[in-house]
Design a protein around this motif. Structure first.
Motif, PDB file in Angstrom:
ATOM      1  N   HIS A   1      24.830  50.512  27.678  1.00 44.63           N
ATOM      2  CA  HIS A   1      23.975  49.676  26.849  1.00 44.63           C
ATOM      3  C   HIS A   1      23.942  50.249  25.431  1.00 44.63           C
TER       4      HIS A   1
ATOM      5  N   ASP B   1      22.409  49.616  21.461  1.00 46.71           N
ATOM      6  CA  ASP B   1      21.463  48.875  20.598  1.00 46.71           C
ATOM      7  C   ASP B   1      22.169  48.506  19.305  1.00 46.71           C
TER       8      ASP B   1
ATOM      9  N   TYR C   1      28.988  50.173  32.859  1.00 47.30           N
ATOM     10  CA  TYR C   1      28.645  49.612  31.569  1.00 47.30           C
ATOM     11  C   TYR C   1      27.792  50.612  30.813  1.00 47.30           C
TER      12      TYR C   1
END
Length: 159
Positions: free
Chosen positions: A151, A153, A149
């Protein structure tokens, strides 16, 4: 399990010897020996032809993207039938011929498949791809899936 196998190793030869004596007394020594040899040769050729047919069916199922579990088990049963037919004796020949017939062999394979439980990880392109692996007794941990995965923002999405 050991007592059953021991019993078979004792009972089968005793029964076969008794059948040899009975058949030999009825038709004679040489016809009895000839009959045993004929069943061995005919059985071997039938096992060969049935084995080739089963192998072709396995290949067709694999090409169709299906798991040929029953056909593979039928191939194992054909090998068992071959051993039974090559073993001298009338009882083993009858058992081998029964397993050699497609109908009883398919029913026996389905029965055995119902008794077998396969555990482990399988991913060879047959149907669904899963990375799930069950461990007996670990039900409290749930399922584990591997993956990667990244991440991101909210301000990365606006760019």
């Amino acid at each position: 399990m050991f007592p059953i196998i021991l019993g078979l190793f004792i009972a089968v030869p005793v029964i076969e010897i008794g059948l040899f004596i009975q058949v030999g007394g009825f038709i004679g020594l040489w016809p009895t020996i000839g009959l045993v040899l004929i069943t061995a040769f005919v059985g071997a050729s039938l096992v060969r032809s049935q084995g080739i047919q089963t192998l072709m069916t396995v290949q067709q199922r694999i090409q169709a993207g299906e798991l040929p579990a029953q056909q593979i088990l039928e191939g194992v049963l054909l090998a068992v039938a071959g051993v039974l037919l090559l073993t001298p004796g009338f009882m083993t020949d009858m058992m081998g011929m029964t397993v050699l017939l497609p109908g009883p062999r398919a029913r026996l394979a389905r029965y055995l498949m119902g008794k077998v439980v396969v555990q482990g990880q399988f991913n060879a392109g047959f149907g669904q791809n899963t990375y799930h692996h069950d461990h007996p007794g670990d039900s409290s941990e749930g399922q584990t899936y591997e993956g990667e995965y990244e991440h991101k923002d909210d301000h990365d999405r606006l760019k």
